[in-house]
Design an enzyme around this catalytic site. Structure first.
Site, PDB file in Angstrom:
ATOM      1  N   LEU A   1       0.836  -1.286  -0.071  1.00  0.00           N
ATOM      2  CA  LEU A   1       0.235  -0.062  -0.081  1.00  0.00           C
ATOM      3  C   LEU A   1       1.200   1.257   0.182  1.00  0.00           C
ATOM      4  O   LEU A   1       0.419   2.396  -0.424  1.00  0.00           O
ATOM      5  CB  LEU A   1      -0.883  -0.001   1.295  1.00  0.00           C
ATOM      6  CG  LEU A   1      -2.101  -1.009   1.347  1.00  0.00           C
ATOM      7  CD1 LEU A   1      -2.851  -0.762   2.441  1.00  0.00           C
ATOM      8  CD2 LEU A   1      -2.990  -0.892   0.124  1.00  0.00           C
TER       9      LEU A   1
ATOM     10  N   SER B   1     -13.179  -0.975  10.779  1.00  0.00           N
ATOM     11  CA  SER B   1     -12.932  -1.670  12.006  1.00  0.00           C
ATOM     12  C   SER B   1     -14.010  -1.120  13.326  1.00  0.00           C
ATOM     13  O   SER B   1     -13.906   0.129  13.471  1.00  0.00           O
ATOM     14  CB  SER B   1     -11.664  -1.879  12.460  1.00  0.00           C
ATOM     15  OG  SER B   1     -11.445  -2.311  13.760  1.00  0.00           O
TER      16      SER B   1
ATOM     17  N   GLU C   1     -12.806  -1.295  16.072  1.00  0.00           N
ATOM     18  CA  GLU C   1     -11.925  -0.431  16.670  1.00  0.00           C
ATOM     19  C   GLU C   1     -12.150   1.244  16.853  1.00  0.00           C
ATOM     20  O   GLU C   1     -11.873   1.842  17.636  1.00  0.00           O
ATOM     21  CB  GLU C   1     -10.731  -1.037  16.524  1.00  0.00           C
ATOM     22  CG  GLU C   1      -9.427  -0.222  17.311  1.00  0.00           C
ATOM     23  CD  GLU C   1      -9.312  -0.845  18.653  1.00  0.00           C
ATOM     24  OE1 GLU C   1      -9.772  -1.896  19.042  1.00  0.00           O
ATOM     25  OE2 GLU C   1      -8.618   0.012  19.580  1.00  0.00           O
TER      26      GLU C   1
ATOM     27  N   TYR D   1      -4.047   2.435  15.953  1.00  0.00           N
ATOM     28  CA  TYR D   1      -4.959   1.791  15.013  1.00  0.00           C
ATOM     29  C   TYR D   1      -6.106   2.324  14.758  1.00  0.00           C
ATOM     30  O   TYR D   1      -6.476   2.470  13.490  1.00  0.00           O
ATOM     31  CB  TYR D   1      -4.820   0.136  15.534  1.00  0.00           C
ATOM     32  CG  TYR D   1      -5.584  -0.641  14.626  1.00  0.00           C
ATOM     33  CD1 TYR D   1      -5.234  -1.400  13.441  1.00  0.00           C
ATOM     34  CD2 TYR D   1      -7.198  -0.658  14.813  1.00  0.00           C
ATOM     35  CE1 TYR D   1      -5.881  -2.314  12.897  1.00  0.00           C
ATOM     36  CE2 TYR D   1      -7.961  -1.510  14.114  1.00  0.00           C
ATOM     37  CZ  TYR D   1      -7.332  -2.102  13.322  1.00  0.00           C
ATOM     38  OH  TYR D   1      -8.058  -2.999  12.276  1.00  0.00           O
TER      39      TYR D   1
HETATM   40  O1  G4F Z   1      -7.681 -10.398  19.947  1.00  0.00           O
HETATM   41  P1  G4F Z   1      -7.200  -8.786  20.259  1.00  0.00           P
HETATM   42  O2  G4F Z   1      -5.620  -8.353  20.031  1.00  0.00           O
HETATM   43  O3  G4F Z   1      -7.965  -8.087  19.168  1.00  0.00           O
HETATM   44  P2  G4F Z   1      -8.587  -6.439  19.268  1.00  0.00           P
HETATM   45  O4  G4F Z   1      -7.551  -5.555  20.071  1.00  0.00           O
HETATM   46  O5  G4F Z   1      -9.984  -6.457  19.602  1.00  0.00           O
HETATM   47  O6  G4F Z   1      -8.466  -6.340  17.592  1.00  0.00           O
HETATM   48  C1  G4F Z   1      -8.890  -7.049  16.562  1.00  0.00           C
HETATM   49  O7  G4F Z   1     -10.474  -6.593  16.236  1.00  0.00           O
HETATM   50  C2  G4F Z   1     -10.583  -5.511  15.722  1.00  0.00           C
HETATM   51  C3  G4F Z   1     -12.055  -5.209  15.378  1.00  0.00           C
HETATM   52  O8  G4F Z   1     -12.637  -4.858  16.620  1.00  0.00           O
HETATM   53  C4  G4F Z   1      -9.856  -5.292  14.324  1.00  0.00           C
HETATM   54  F1  G4F Z   1      -9.813  -4.201  13.851  1.00  0.00           F
HETATM   55  C5  G4F Z   1      -8.403  -5.490  14.812  1.00  0.00           C
HETATM   56  O9  G4F Z   1      -7.394  -5.545  13.317  1.00  0.00           O
HETATM   57  C6  G4F Z   1      -8.051  -6.921  15.245  1.00  0.00           C
HETATM   58  O10 G4F Z   1      -8.381  -7.987  14.394  1.00  0.00           O
HETATM   59  O11 G4F Z   1      -7.588  -8.555  21.634  1.00  0.00           O
HETATM   60  C7  G4F Z   1      -8.929  -8.625  22.043  1.00  0.00           C
HETATM   61  C8  G4F Z   1      -9.101  -8.448  23.749  1.00  0.00           C
HETATM   62  C9  G4F Z   1      -8.365  -6.985  24.070  1.00  0.00           C
HETATM   63  O12 G4F Z   1      -9.327  -6.207  24.851  1.00  0.00           O
HETATM   64  C10 G4F Z   1      -6.981  -7.243  24.734  1.00  0.00           C
HETATM   65  O13 G4F Z   1      -6.702  -6.419  25.296  1.00  0.00           O
HETATM   66  O14 G4F Z   1      -8.261  -9.168  24.372  1.00  0.00           O
HETATM   67  C11 G4F Z   1      -7.371  -8.596  25.438  1.00  0.00           C
HETATM   68  N1  G4F Z   1      -6.251  -9.339  25.407  1.00  0.00           N
HETATM   69  C12 G4F Z   1      -6.043  -9.978  26.905  1.00  0.00           C
HETATM   70  N2  G4F Z   1      -4.991 -10.576  26.741  1.00  0.00           N
HETATM   71  C13 G4F Z   1      -5.432  -9.669  24.882  1.00  0.00           C
HETATM   72  C14 G4F Z   1      -4.451 -10.678  25.588  1.00  0.00           C
HETATM   73  N3  G4F Z   1      -5.081  -9.574  23.619  1.00  0.00           N
HETATM   74  C15 G4F Z   1      -3.961 -10.045  22.916  1.00  0.00           C
HETATM   75  N4  G4F Z   1      -3.824  -9.917  21.654  1.00  0.00           N
HETATM   76  N5  G4F Z   1      -2.881 -10.898  23.788  1.00  0.00           N
HETATM   77  C16 G4F Z   1      -3.285 -10.970  24.909  1.00  0.00           C
HETATM   78  O15 G4F Z   1      -2.459 -11.698  25.590  1.00  0.00           O
END
Ligand code: G4F
Length: 325
Positions: free
Chosen positions: A60, A126, A128, A152
Protein backbone atom coordinates in the site's frame (compact mmCIF):
# COMPACT_ATOMS: atom_id res chain seq x y z
CA UNK A 1 -16.56 -13.16 -18.90
CA UNK A 2 -15.19 -13.97 -15.43
CA UNK A 3 -15.47 -11.22 -12.83
CA UNK A 4 -12.09 -10.03 -11.56
CA UNK A 5 -11.30 -9.24 -7.94
CA UNK A 6 -8.17 -7.56 -6.58
CA UNK A 7 -7.37 -8.25 -2.92
CA UNK A 8 -4.73 -6.54 -0.78
CA UNK A 9 -3.85 -8.52 2.34
CA UNK A 10 -4.72 -11.72 0.43
CA UNK A 11 -2.34 -13.86 2.49
CA UNK A 12 -4.09 -13.06 5.77
CA UNK A 13 -7.01 -14.77 7.50
CA UNK A 14 -9.73 -12.77 5.73
CA UNK A 15 -7.86 -12.44 2.42
CA UNK A 16 -7.44 -16.19 2.09
CA UNK A 17 -11.07 -17.00 2.99
CA UNK A 18 -12.25 -14.27 0.60
CA UNK A 19 -10.05 -15.60 -2.21
CA UNK A 20 -11.50 -19.07 -1.56
CA UNK A 21 -15.08 -17.75 -1.64
CA UNK A 22 -14.62 -15.68 -4.79
CA UNK A 23 -12.83 -18.40 -6.77
CA UNK A 24 -15.70 -20.75 -5.86
CA UNK A 25 -18.10 -18.14 -7.23
CA UNK A 26 -16.17 -18.12 -10.52
CA UNK A 27 -14.07 -14.96 -10.07
CA UNK A 28 -10.53 -14.61 -11.28
CA UNK A 29 -8.66 -13.41 -8.19
CA UNK A 30 -5.56 -11.23 -8.06
CA UNK A 31 -3.70 -10.22 -4.93
CA UNK A 32 -0.62 -8.53 -3.59
CA UNK A 33 1.75 -9.63 -0.88
CA UNK A 34 4.69 -7.73 0.59
CA UNK A 35 8.19 -9.00 0.03
CA UNK A 36 9.41 -10.70 3.17
CA UNK A 37 12.92 -11.92 3.98
CA UNK A 38 11.45 -15.28 5.05
CA UNK A 39 9.59 -16.65 2.09
CA UNK A 40 8.42 -19.79 3.94
CA UNK A 41 4.80 -19.68 5.17
CA UNK A 42 4.17 -16.36 3.45
CA UNK A 43 1.56 -17.91 1.20
CA UNK A 44 0.69 -20.86 3.46
CA UNK A 45 -2.98 -19.91 3.71
CA UNK A 46 -3.20 -19.75 -0.10
CA UNK A 47 -1.27 -22.83 -1.19
CA UNK A 48 -4.42 -24.80 -1.99
CA UNK A 49 -5.55 -21.97 -4.31
CA UNK A 50 -2.29 -21.61 -6.21
CA UNK A 51 -3.83 -22.30 -9.62
CA UNK A 52 -6.76 -19.93 -9.21
CA UNK A 53 -5.15 -16.80 -7.82
CA UNK A 54 -2.45 -14.59 -9.28
CA UNK A 55 -0.15 -13.05 -6.70
CA UNK A 56 2.20 -10.11 -7.28
CA UNK A 57 4.55 -8.29 -4.95
CA UNK A 58 3.09 -4.96 -3.91
CA UNK A 59 2.49 -2.71 -0.94
CA UNK A 60 0.00 0.00 0.00
CA UNK A 61 2.98 2.30 0.51
CA UNK A 62 4.40 1.61 -2.95
CA UNK A 63 2.04 3.65 -5.07
CA UNK A 64 3.49 2.78 -8.49
CA UNK A 65 2.74 -0.94 -8.04
CA UNK A 66 -0.88 -0.14 -7.13
CA UNK A 67 -1.30 2.10 -10.20
CA UNK A 68 0.31 -0.41 -12.56
CA UNK A 69 -1.64 -3.41 -11.28
CA UNK A 70 -5.04 -1.72 -11.24
CA UNK A 71 -4.45 -0.32 -14.73
CA UNK A 72 -3.45 -3.74 -16.05
CA UNK A 73 -6.04 -5.90 -14.26
CA UNK A 74 -9.08 -3.58 -14.49
CA UNK A 75 -10.80 -5.44 -11.64
CA UNK A 76 -14.55 -5.36 -11.08
CA UNK A 77 -14.04 -5.41 -7.32
CA UNK A 78 -11.21 -4.18 -5.10
CA UNK A 79 -10.97 -5.40 -1.49
CA UNK A 80 -8.53 -3.44 0.65
CA UNK A 81 -7.78 -5.80 3.54
CA UNK A 82 -4.08 -5.02 3.99
CA UNK A 83 -3.16 -3.35 7.27
CA UNK A 84 -0.99 -3.40 10.34
CA UNK A 85 -3.85 -5.19 12.05
CA UNK A 86 -2.66 -5.64 15.64
CA UNK A 87 -4.07 -3.02 18.01
CA UNK A 88 -1.53 -3.42 20.85
CA UNK A 89 1.37 -3.39 18.39
CA UNK A 90 0.02 -0.09 17.03
CA UNK A 91 1.08 1.56 20.33
CA UNK A 92 4.65 0.34 19.73
CA UNK A 93 4.83 1.33 16.04
CA UNK A 94 2.31 4.18 15.71
CA UNK A 95 3.89 5.90 12.70
CA UNK A 96 4.17 2.70 10.68
CA UNK A 97 0.57 1.82 11.59
CA UNK A 98 -0.65 5.24 10.50
CA UNK A 99 1.36 5.12 7.27
CA UNK A 100 -0.06 1.74 6.30
CA UNK A 101 -3.61 2.02 7.65
CA UNK A 102 -4.28 5.67 6.79
CA UNK A 103 -1.85 6.92 4.10
CA UNK A 104 -1.89 3.47 2.47
CA UNK A 105 -5.66 3.76 2.02
CA UNK A 106 -5.28 7.22 0.47
CA UNK A 107 -2.75 5.64 -1.92
CA UNK A 108 -5.02 2.83 -3.06
CA UNK A 109 -8.01 5.17 -3.35
CA UNK A 110 -6.02 7.40 -5.70
CA UNK A 111 -4.84 4.40 -7.74
CA UNK A 112 -8.50 3.27 -7.93
CA UNK A 113 -9.83 6.71 -8.91
CA UNK A 114 -7.21 7.24 -11.60
CA UNK A 115 -6.94 3.75 -13.10
CA UNK A 116 -10.05 1.64 -12.54
CA UNK A 117 -12.87 3.92 -11.46
CA UNK A 118 -15.54 1.51 -12.72
CA UNK A 119 -14.55 -1.00 -10.05
CA UNK A 120 -16.33 -1.30 -6.70
CA UNK A 121 -14.13 -0.70 -3.66
CA UNK A 122 -14.31 -2.33 -0.22
CA UNK A 123 -12.41 -0.92 2.78
CA UNK A 124 -11.76 -3.08 5.84
CA UNK A 125 -12.99 -0.64 8.46
CA UNK A 126 -13.09 -1.77 12.06
CA UNK A 127 -15.17 -1.71 15.22
CA UNK A 128 -11.97 -0.45 16.89
CA UNK A 129 -13.03 2.95 15.47
CA UNK A 130 -15.87 3.13 18.04
CA UNK A 131 -13.41 3.08 20.96
CA UNK A 132 -15.08 4.64 24.00
CA UNK A 133 -18.42 5.10 22.27
CA UNK A 134 -21.43 2.89 23.07
CA UNK A 135 -25.09 3.76 22.39
CA UNK A 136 -27.44 3.90 25.41
CA UNK A 137 -28.85 0.45 24.60
CA UNK A 138 -25.36 -1.10 24.79
CA UNK A 139 -24.70 -1.53 21.04
CA UNK A 140 -22.54 0.12 18.39
CA UNK A 141 -24.08 0.71 14.97
CA UNK A 142 -23.56 2.79 11.80
CA UNK A 143 -24.72 5.96 13.58
CA UNK A 144 -22.56 5.56 16.72
CA UNK A 145 -19.86 8.30 16.87
CA UNK A 146 -16.22 7.23 16.62
CA UNK A 147 -13.97 7.78 19.67
CA UNK A 148 -10.92 5.62 18.91
CA UNK A 149 -8.60 4.51 21.70
CA UNK A 150 -5.50 3.43 19.77
CA UNK A 151 -3.24 4.58 16.91
CA UNK A 152 -4.79 1.70 14.95
CA UNK A 153 -8.31 3.02 15.59
CA UNK A 154 -7.34 6.61 14.75
CA UNK A 155 -5.82 5.53 11.43
CA UNK A 156 -8.90 3.44 10.59
CA UNK A 157 -11.16 6.46 11.24
CA UNK A 158 -9.09 8.51 8.77
CA UNK A 159 -9.40 5.74 6.17
CA UNK A 160 -13.15 5.40 6.79
CA UNK A 161 -13.66 9.11 6.18
CA UNK A 162 -11.51 9.06 3.03
CA UNK A 163 -13.59 6.23 1.56
CA UNK A 164 -16.79 8.13 2.26
CA UNK A 165 -15.26 11.31 0.83
CA UNK A 166 -14.22 9.53 -2.41
CA UNK A 167 -17.72 8.08 -2.70
CA UNK A 168 -19.32 11.53 -2.51
CA UNK A 169 -16.71 13.67 -4.25
CA UNK A 170 -15.91 11.37 -7.19
CA UNK A 171 -19.14 9.32 -7.33
CA UNK A 172 -17.22 6.09 -6.81
CA UNK A 173 -18.72 2.82 -5.57
CA UNK A 174 -16.61 2.92 -2.41
CA UNK A 175 -17.85 1.14 0.73
CA UNK A 176 -16.82 0.57 4.35
CA UNK A 177 -17.45 -2.72 6.12
CA UNK A 178 -17.24 -1.97 9.86
CA UNK A 179 -16.35 -5.46 10.98
CA UNK A 180 -16.30 -6.51 14.61
CA UNK A 181 -13.72 -9.07 15.78
CA UNK A 182 -13.70 -12.20 13.67
CA UNK A 183 -11.66 -15.31 14.22
CA UNK A 184 -10.94 -18.80 12.82
CA UNK A 185 -8.15 -21.39 12.85
CA UNK A 186 -6.36 -19.06 10.39
CA UNK A 187 -6.26 -16.19 12.91
CA UNK A 188 -2.74 -15.04 13.84
CA UNK A 189 -1.82 -16.59 17.17
CA UNK A 190 -0.97 -13.22 18.75
CA UNK A 191 -4.69 -12.29 18.75
CA UNK A 192 -6.38 -13.31 21.95
CA UNK A 193 -8.71 -16.12 20.77
CA UNK A 194 -6.11 -18.06 18.88
CA UNK A 195 -3.46 -17.36 21.52
CA UNK A 196 -5.76 -18.84 24.21
CA UNK A 197 -6.79 -21.85 22.10
CA UNK A 198 -3.30 -22.67 20.82
CA UNK A 199 -1.67 -22.33 24.26
CA UNK A 200 -4.45 -24.29 26.00
CA UNK A 201 -4.02 -27.15 23.52
CA UNK A 202 -0.26 -27.07 24.09
CA UNK A 203 -0.84 -27.20 27.85
CA UNK A 204 -3.23 -30.13 27.40
CA UNK A 205 -0.58 -31.99 25.38
CA UNK A 206 2.13 -31.25 27.94
CA UNK A 207 4.03 -28.91 25.60
CA UNK A 208 3.56 -25.79 27.73
CA UNK A 209 2.68 -24.88 31.32
CA UNK A 210 1.57 -21.23 31.35
CA UNK A 211 -0.81 -18.94 29.49
CA UNK A 212 0.03 -15.27 30.06
CA UNK A 213 -2.72 -12.77 29.31
CA UNK A 214 -3.38 -9.05 29.60
CA UNK A 215 -6.79 -7.51 30.32
CA UNK A 216 -9.30 -10.35 30.62
CA UNK A 217 -12.17 -8.01 31.56
CA UNK A 218 -12.66 -6.41 28.15
CA UNK A 219 -15.65 -7.52 26.06
CA UNK A 220 -15.66 -8.38 22.37
CA UNK A 221 -18.30 -9.36 19.81
CA UNK A 222 -16.60 -12.34 18.14
CA UNK A 223 -17.78 -13.84 14.84
CA UNK A 224 -16.24 -16.24 12.30
CA UNK A 225 -14.09 -14.88 9.47
CA UNK A 226 -15.85 -17.10 6.90
CA UNK A 227 -19.18 -15.43 7.68
CA UNK A 228 -17.57 -11.99 7.52
CA UNK A 229 -15.93 -12.39 4.10
CA UNK A 230 -19.36 -13.33 2.74
CA UNK A 231 -20.58 -9.96 4.09
CA UNK A 232 -17.76 -8.20 2.19
CA UNK A 233 -18.95 -9.75 -1.08
CA UNK A 234 -22.57 -8.83 -0.37
CA UNK A 235 -21.55 -5.24 0.43
CA UNK A 236 -19.97 -4.81 -3.02
CA UNK A 237 -22.88 -6.51 -4.74
CA UNK A 238 -25.55 -4.32 -3.17
CA UNK A 239 -27.26 -1.80 -5.45
CA UNK A 240 -25.55 1.25 -3.93
CA UNK A 241 -22.34 2.01 -2.06
CA UNK A 242 -22.72 2.40 1.70
CA UNK A 243 -21.21 1.72 5.16
CA UNK A 244 -22.20 -1.42 7.05
CA UNK A 245 -21.75 -2.84 10.55
CA UNK A 246 -21.04 -6.58 10.55
CA UNK A 247 -21.29 -8.28 13.96
CA UNK A 248 -23.00 -11.14 15.79
CA UNK A 249 -24.77 -8.89 18.34
CA UNK A 250 -23.41 -10.96 21.23
CA UNK A 251 -20.62 -9.92 23.53
CA UNK A 252 -18.39 -11.91 25.85
CA UNK A 253 -15.41 -11.07 28.03
CA UNK A 254 -11.94 -12.42 27.35
CA UNK A 255 -12.37 -14.26 30.68
CA UNK A 256 -15.60 -15.95 29.48
CA UNK A 257 -13.93 -16.96 26.22
CA UNK A 258 -10.94 -18.39 28.13
CA UNK A 259 -13.27 -20.24 30.56
CA UNK A 260 -15.00 -21.95 27.64
CA UNK A 261 -11.71 -23.16 26.12
CA UNK A 262 -10.26 -24.36 29.44
CA UNK A 263 -13.49 -26.13 30.43
CA UNK A 264 -13.71 -27.79 27.03
CA UNK A 265 -10.16 -29.13 27.43
CA UNK A 266 -10.76 -29.97 31.11
CA UNK A 267 -7.87 -27.78 32.25
CA UNK A 268 -7.49 -26.04 35.60
CA UNK A 269 -7.38 -22.27 34.97
CA UNK A 270 -5.92 -21.42 38.37
CA UNK A 271 -2.93 -23.64 37.69
CA UNK A 272 -2.08 -22.30 34.24
CA UNK A 273 -3.31 -18.72 33.67
CA UNK A 274 -1.24 -15.72 34.69
CA UNK A 275 -1.84 -12.01 34.19
CA UNK A 276 1.11 -10.20 32.64
CA UNK A 277 1.19 -6.38 32.48
CA UNK A 278 3.16 -6.67 29.23
CA UNK A 279 -0.07 -7.42 27.37
CA UNK A 280 -2.02 -4.42 28.71
CA UNK A 281 -2.58 -1.45 26.39
CA UNK A 282 -2.01 2.22 27.31
CA UNK A 283 -5.73 2.69 26.65
CA UNK A 284 -8.12 -0.25 26.39
CA UNK A 285 -11.26 -0.52 24.32
CA UNK A 286 -13.45 -2.06 27.01
CA UNK A 287 -16.66 -3.07 25.33
CA UNK A 288 -17.86 -4.01 21.83
CA UNK A 289 -21.30 -5.24 20.78
CA UNK A 290 -22.44 -4.61 17.22
CA UNK A 291 -25.91 -4.12 15.83
CA UNK A 292 -26.10 -5.50 12.26
CA UNK A 293 -29.80 -4.81 11.73
CA UNK A 294 -29.06 -2.83 8.55
CA UNK A 295 -26.91 -5.60 6.98
CA UNK A 296 -29.48 -8.24 7.94
CA UNK A 297 -32.30 -6.25 6.39
CA UNK A 298 -30.73 -5.05 3.15
CA UNK A 299 -27.88 -7.48 2.44
CA UNK A 300 -29.78 -10.48 3.85
CA UNK A 301 -26.57 -11.30 5.73
CA UNK A 302 -26.50 -13.25 8.96
CA UNK A 303 -23.76 -15.05 10.85
CA UNK A 304 -23.92 -18.85 10.55
CA UNK A 305 -21.30 -19.87 13.09
CA UNK A 306 -22.05 -19.91 16.81
CA UNK A 307 -19.31 -18.68 19.16
CA UNK A 308 -18.78 -22.12 20.74
CA UNK A 309 -18.71 -23.82 17.34
CA UNK A 310 -16.00 -21.43 16.19
CA UNK A 311 -13.84 -22.07 19.27
CA UNK A 312 -14.38 -25.85 18.89
CA UNK A 313 -13.16 -25.62 15.29
CA UNK A 314 -10.06 -23.76 16.47
CA UNK A 315 -9.41 -26.31 19.24
CA UNK A 316 -9.73 -29.19 16.73
CA UNK A 317 -7.37 -27.42 14.34
CA UNK A 318 -4.59 -27.10 16.92
CA UNK A 319 -5.15 -30.63 18.27
CA UNK A 320 -4.76 -32.02 14.72
CA UNK A 321 -1.75 -29.81 14.11
CA UNK A 322 0.17 -31.07 17.16
CA UNK A 323 -0.96 -34.66 16.80
CA UNK A 324 0.32 -34.69 13.21
CA UNK A 325 3.69 -33.09 14.04
O1 G4F B 1 -7.57 -10.31 19.96
P1 G4F B 1 -7.20 -8.89 20.18
O2 G4F B 1 -5.77 -8.54 20.03
O3 G4F B 1 -8.14 -8.05 19.21
P2 G4F B 1 -8.54 -6.48 19.18
O4 G4F B 1 -7.56 -5.64 19.84
O5 G4F B 1 -9.96 -6.37 19.64
O6 G4F B 1 -8.45 -6.16 17.62
C1 G4F B 1 -8.97 -7.04 16.61
O7 G4F B 1 -10.30 -6.71 16.33
C2 G4F B 1 -10.49 -5.42 15.73
C3 G4F B 1 -11.99 -5.25 15.50
O8 G4F B 1 -12.55 -4.66 16.65
C4 G4F B 1 -9.71 -5.34 14.44
F1 G4F B 1 -9.90 -4.15 13.85
C5 G4F B 1 -8.24 -5.56 14.73
O9 G4F B 1 -7.51 -5.55 13.51
C6 G4F B 1 -8.08 -6.92 15.38
O10 G4F B 1 -8.47 -7.90 14.44
O11 G4F B 1 -7.66 -8.43 21.64
C7 G4F B 1 -8.96 -8.62 22.10
C8 G4F B 1 -9.02 -8.27 23.58
C9 G4F B 1 -8.43 -6.90 23.92
O12 G4F B 1 -9.25 -6.26 24.86
C10 G4F B 1 -7.09 -7.24 24.59
O13 G4F B 1 -6.63 -6.26 25.51
O14 G4F B 1 -8.24 -9.21 24.31
C11 G4F B 1 -7.46 -8.52 25.27
N1 G4F B 1 -6.31 -9.37 25.63
C12 G4F B 1 -6.06 -9.85 26.87
N2 G4F B 1 -4.92 -10.56 26.86
C13 G4F B 1 -5.32 -9.75 24.80
C14 G4F B 1 -4.44 -10.52 25.58
N3 G4F B 1 -5.11 -9.54 23.47
C15 G4F B 1 -4.02 -10.11 22.90
N4 G4F B 1 -3.81 -9.91 21.57
N5 G4F B 1 -3.11 -10.84 23.63
C16 G4F B 1 -3.28 -11.07 24.98
O15 G4F B 1 -2.46 -11.73 25.62
Amino acid sequence: MKKKAFITGIAGQDGSYLAELLTKKGYKVFGIIRRNSTVEHQKSRLEHLDKDVEISYGDLLNESSLHQLLKKIQPNEIYNLAAQSHVRVSFEIPQFTIKTNALGVANILEAYRLNSRNAKFYQASSSEMFGRSVDKDGYQRETTPFQPTSPYGCAKVFAFNMVKHYRIAYKLFACNGILFNHESPRRGSNFVTNKVVKTAVRIKLGLEKKLKLGNINSYRDWGHSKDYVEAMRLILNYKKPDDWVIATGQTRSVKQMTDYVFNKLKLNKKKHIFIDKKYFRPEELKYLRGDSTKAKKYLKWKPNYRFEEMLDEMIDFWMDHYERS
